[in-house]
Design a protein around this motif. Structure first.
Motif, mmCIF file in Angstrom:
data_model
loop_
_atom_site.group_PDB
_atom_site.id
_atom_site.type_symbol
_atom_site.label_atom_id
_atom_site.label_comp_id
_atom_site.label_asym_id
_atom_site.label_seq_id
_atom_site.Cartn_x
_atom_site.Cartn_y
_atom_site.Cartn_z
ATOM 1 N N LYS A 148 0.825 -1.196 0.000
ATOM 2 C CA LYS A 148 0.000 0.000 0.000
ATOM 3 C C LYS A 148 0.871 1.263 0.000
ATOM 4 C CE LYS A 148 -3.645 -2.393 2.588
ATOM 5 N NZ LYS A 148 -4.431 -2.439 3.845
ATOM 6 N N ARG A 149 0.269 2.357 -0.454
ATOM 7 C CA ARG A 149 1.010 3.615 -0.554
ATOM 8 C C ARG A 149 1.557 4.053 0.810
ATOM 9 N NH1 ARG A 149 1.062 7.825 -4.190
ATOM 10 N NH2 ARG A 149 -0.592 6.834 -5.412
ATOM 11 N N ARG A 150 0.724 3.951 1.896
ATOM 12 C CA ARG A 150 1.191 4.367 3.218
ATOM 13 C C ARG A 150 2.323 3.466 3.697
ATOM 14 N NH1 ARG A 150 0.002 9.593 3.826
ATOM 15 N NH2 ARG A 150 -2.236 10.019 3.984
ATOM 16 N N LEU B 22 -10.374 9.438 -5.947
ATOM 17 C CA LEU B 22 -9.779 9.131 -4.655
ATOM 18 C C LEU B 22 -8.266 9.055 -4.759
ATOM 19 C CD1 LEU B 22 -10.533 8.384 -1.706
ATOM 20 C CD2 LEU B 22 -10.472 5.966 -2.444
ATOM 21 N N HIS B 23 -7.597 9.651 -3.771
ATOM 22 C CA HIS B 23 -6.126 9.693 -3.735
ATOM 23 C C HIS B 23 -5.543 10.364 -4.977
ATOM 24 C CE1 HIS B 23 -6.396 7.256 -0.200
ATOM 25 N NE2 HIS B 23 -6.830 6.178 -0.856
ATOM 26 N N ASP B 24 -6.313 11.259 -5.606
ATOM 27 C CA ASP B 24 -5.884 12.000 -6.798
ATOM 28 C C ASP B 24 -5.626 11.103 -8.000
ATOM 29 O OD1 ASP B 24 -6.055 14.464 -5.545
ATOM 30 O OD2 ASP B 24 -4.013 14.333 -4.760
ATOM 31 N N LYS B 25 -6.347 9.996 -8.061
ATOM 32 C CA LYS B 25 -6.263 9.158 -9.248
ATOM 33 C C LYS B 25 -6.872 9.905 -10.432
ATOM 34 C CE LYS B 25 -7.770 4.760 -11.232
ATOM 35 N NZ LYS B 25 -8.603 3.538 -11.058
ATOM 36 N N PHE C 176 -1.782 8.662 -11.184
ATOM 37 C CA PHE C 176 -2.208 9.640 -10.192
ATOM 38 C C PHE C 176 -1.641 11.023 -10.537
ATOM 39 C CE2 PHE C 176 -2.309 5.514 -8.249
ATOM 40 C CZ PHE C 176 -3.472 5.527 -7.491
#
Length: 608
Positions: free
Chosen positions: A2-4, A210-213, A273
């Protein structure tokens, strides 16, 4: 991963002793959320606790290191094949990416920023003025790849020619300028740099989820995030887009496509993104005016000889020369428009090899001779040595349409006015001499590539001999009387570009107009009728057809020479050569004439 997870792994690799509070502050999330992510990472095998759970220290696992390493950036591709038309005349000699901003070339700044981030595998895709980038190989150890399509296709072709290099890859434009280094040794996912535009824009506007996609891309909008600056492809993204690029490249309708056209059409399967950037971080200079505002040294001087010349001619500082734009990249010359003193002007730069082909003193003599006719562009400056010329720009100007009957009548009216003016000059245009001359120039450059050239040359010799037997008037003739050299402005017709003008049979002008417009025989007959305002006589028609064949042959040789110098004219040379061959046959049918040399050659081939 995951990104985090990626973000926290990166922070822990840089500082193994980092605290949850520091992580929360860096990522701008709550401390409770950090603890929740750390717990999930431990459950998923990215972290482990050394010592007792209550007092132990969390450390990265082998899995964490392995997956993080899979995000290592492999390489960078810098797109530098384009012309940069909005920076003429600077880009006539220097590609846009090699222009300096605050004393530093834009492409070099980006290369150094990449290398500072540990990216050393850098490929520069070149096209226009490709040799000017060669020094980068020695200075920065980059690789150059040539894009052979740079003149006919957009930047989709640039990525196509390096598609095998797409991995975990940065994609840059050579003419971007980044205030701060935004490159990293590792990247989590594919992104496109984006900046916020608060007014109306013609840029590529992003609709984000979402999440700047990136959910949708369209051209133009208002108060939006737009594509602006560098891009990053993950390996998975590269593998997905590569066949799409290949498919698009091979289509017949994609010459004008950017690679972003492929992205925008496949956002249902491609994940990218927006990498939102603060104001004043990324710059894409759209014109010389924008560059002047950013780097004020360009206000004083562009260090460009053509700008310096304009400044001297008009006695004005360079900063007053504004709104430069290309008029056209002609077959012989390059021309651009500029504004000064609330007036517009056209600046002509003679093309490659024209110093051999054209006598500029003769051209100037023609301009002076035809001044009383008022049919030409008005000269402000003319250099009889170099051929550099500045003329006044005609407002609301358009080029003649050779398929518009009214335009044709206007062109023929100008042609008759010239031919019947009685104006003479001291030089002549002789087809035999010019064909011999162009042939020598092309042969010297090993530029004649037609396999049947010797046979066709014999046929042209026969036509030259036939022409010598005919009675022909002589008048001042434009020679380059083509539709592109007629301009109509507010109903007024002008004839420009008198480089080849000389004393000649005026019917040669009809042939020149016809072959450049790719006219059929019926259209050539129609043009003759408009010129004479009656049906042409048999000998008049014969002369026009002879000139069609000879002019086609002449310009085919011209293109051979120019292409040997590195300039490309597509199918123009082939069409000209075809006129020579086809109209030789028509003339033979019209006259029943058989040249003895051609007949002997045919007899020898029959005996063989």
């Amino acid at each position: 991963m995951k990104r985090r997870y990626f973000q926290i792994i990166e922070l822990m690799k840089k500082n193994p002793a980092i605290t949850q509070r520091d992580i929360a502050g860096t990522l701008k999330i709550s401390l409770a959320y950090v603890n929740q992510i750390l717990f999930s990472m431990e459950q998923d095998g990215f972290l482990k606790t050394n010592g007792l759970p209550a007092i132990g220290k969390r450390v990265l696992t082998i899995k964490a290191h392995t997956e993080y390493d899979s995000c290592k950036v492999d390489n960078a591709i810098i797109m530098a094949a384009g012309f940069g038309s909005r920076f003429i005349p600077l880009t006539y000699a220097t590609p846009k990416g090699l222009l300096e901003v605050f004393g530093e070339r834009m492409i070099e700044r980006q290369i150094k920023q990449l290398q500072e981030a540990g990216i050393t595998d850098i490929t520069v895709v070149v096209g226009y003025l490709k040799d000017t980038f060669e020094y980068l190989i020695d200075k920065y150890n980059v690789k150059l790849v040539y894009n052979p399509d740079f003149e006919t296709k957009n930047n989709l072709s640039t990525l196509y020619h390096v598609r095998d290099k797409l991995k975990n890859t940065y994609i840059l434009s050579s003419d971007n300028w980044l205030r701060k280094n935004m490159y990293h040794a590792h990247e989590y996912d594919s992104w496109y740099s984006a900046v916020k535009v608060n007014e109306k824009t013609k840029e590529w506007v992003l609709q984000l989820g979402l999440h700047d996609k990136i959910m949708k891309v369209k051209v133009g909008g208002w108060n939006a995030w737009v594509m602006y600056g560098p891009v990053y492809f993950s390996r998975a993204f590269s593998d997905a887009i590569r066949p799409m690029i290949e498919e698009a490249y091979h289509r017949d309708d994609t010459d004008e496509w950017y690679w972003e056209d492929v992205l925008s059409r496949h956002l249902n399967t491609l994940t990218m993104f927006a990498n939102k950037q603060p104001a004043n971080q990324v710059y894409e200079f759209e014109s010389l005016e924008e560059l002047r505002q950013f780097d004020t040294s360009y206000m004083i001087s562009t260090q460009n000889k053509w700008m310096e010349l304009i400044s001297r001619v008009f006695g004005k500082p360079e900063m007053q020369i504004r709104n430069l734009r290309p008029l056209r990249l002609g077959m012989t010359n390059k021309s651009f428009i500029f504004e000064l003193n609330n007036n517009k002007y056209i600046f002509r730069i003679p093309g490659t090899g024209t110093e051999v082909l054209i006598n500029r003193k003769q051209e100037y003599a023609v301009y002076k001779a035809i001044e009383p006719l008022g049919i030409s562009d008005k000269i402000v400056y003319f250099d009889q040595t170099t051929g550099v010329k500045i003329t006044q720009f005609e407002e609301n100007m358009r080029v003649v349409d050779p398929h518009n009957p009214d335009d044709l009548d206007a062109c023929m009216w100008i042609a008759r006015k010239l031919h019947t003016s009685g104006i003479t000059v001291r030089h002549r245009f002789n087809f035999r001499e010019r064909i011999d001359f162009y042939e020598r120039q092309a042969e010297a450059k090993h530029g004649i590539l037609f396999y049947d050239y010797t046979e066709v040359r014999e046929k042209m010799n026969a036509l030259l001999d036939l022409l010598d037997t005919l009675e022909k008037p002589e008048a001042l003739t434009h020679i380059d009387l083509i539709c592109d050299n007629f301009i109509i402005s507010d109903g007024d017709v002008k004839l420009i570009d008198w480089e080849y003008a000389a004393m000649c049979d005026p019917l040669a002008d009809l042939a020149m107009f016809s072959i450049y417009s790719y006219f059929s025989e019926a259209q050539i007959n129609d043009l003759m009728h408009r010129y004479f305002r009656r049906d042409p006589g048999p000998e008049e028609k014969l002369r026009v057809f002879i000139y069609v064949a000879l002019a086609g042959f002449l310009w085919a040789l011209w293109t051979c020479y120019k292409q040997a110098l590195g300039e490309s004219f597509g199918e123009y040379g082939l069409k000209m050569y075809r006129y020579a061959k086809d109209y030789y046959k028509k003339i033979m049918q019209m006259t029943g004439f058989t040249d003895e040399r051609t007949q002997e050659s045919n007899d020898e081939q029959s005996e063989t």
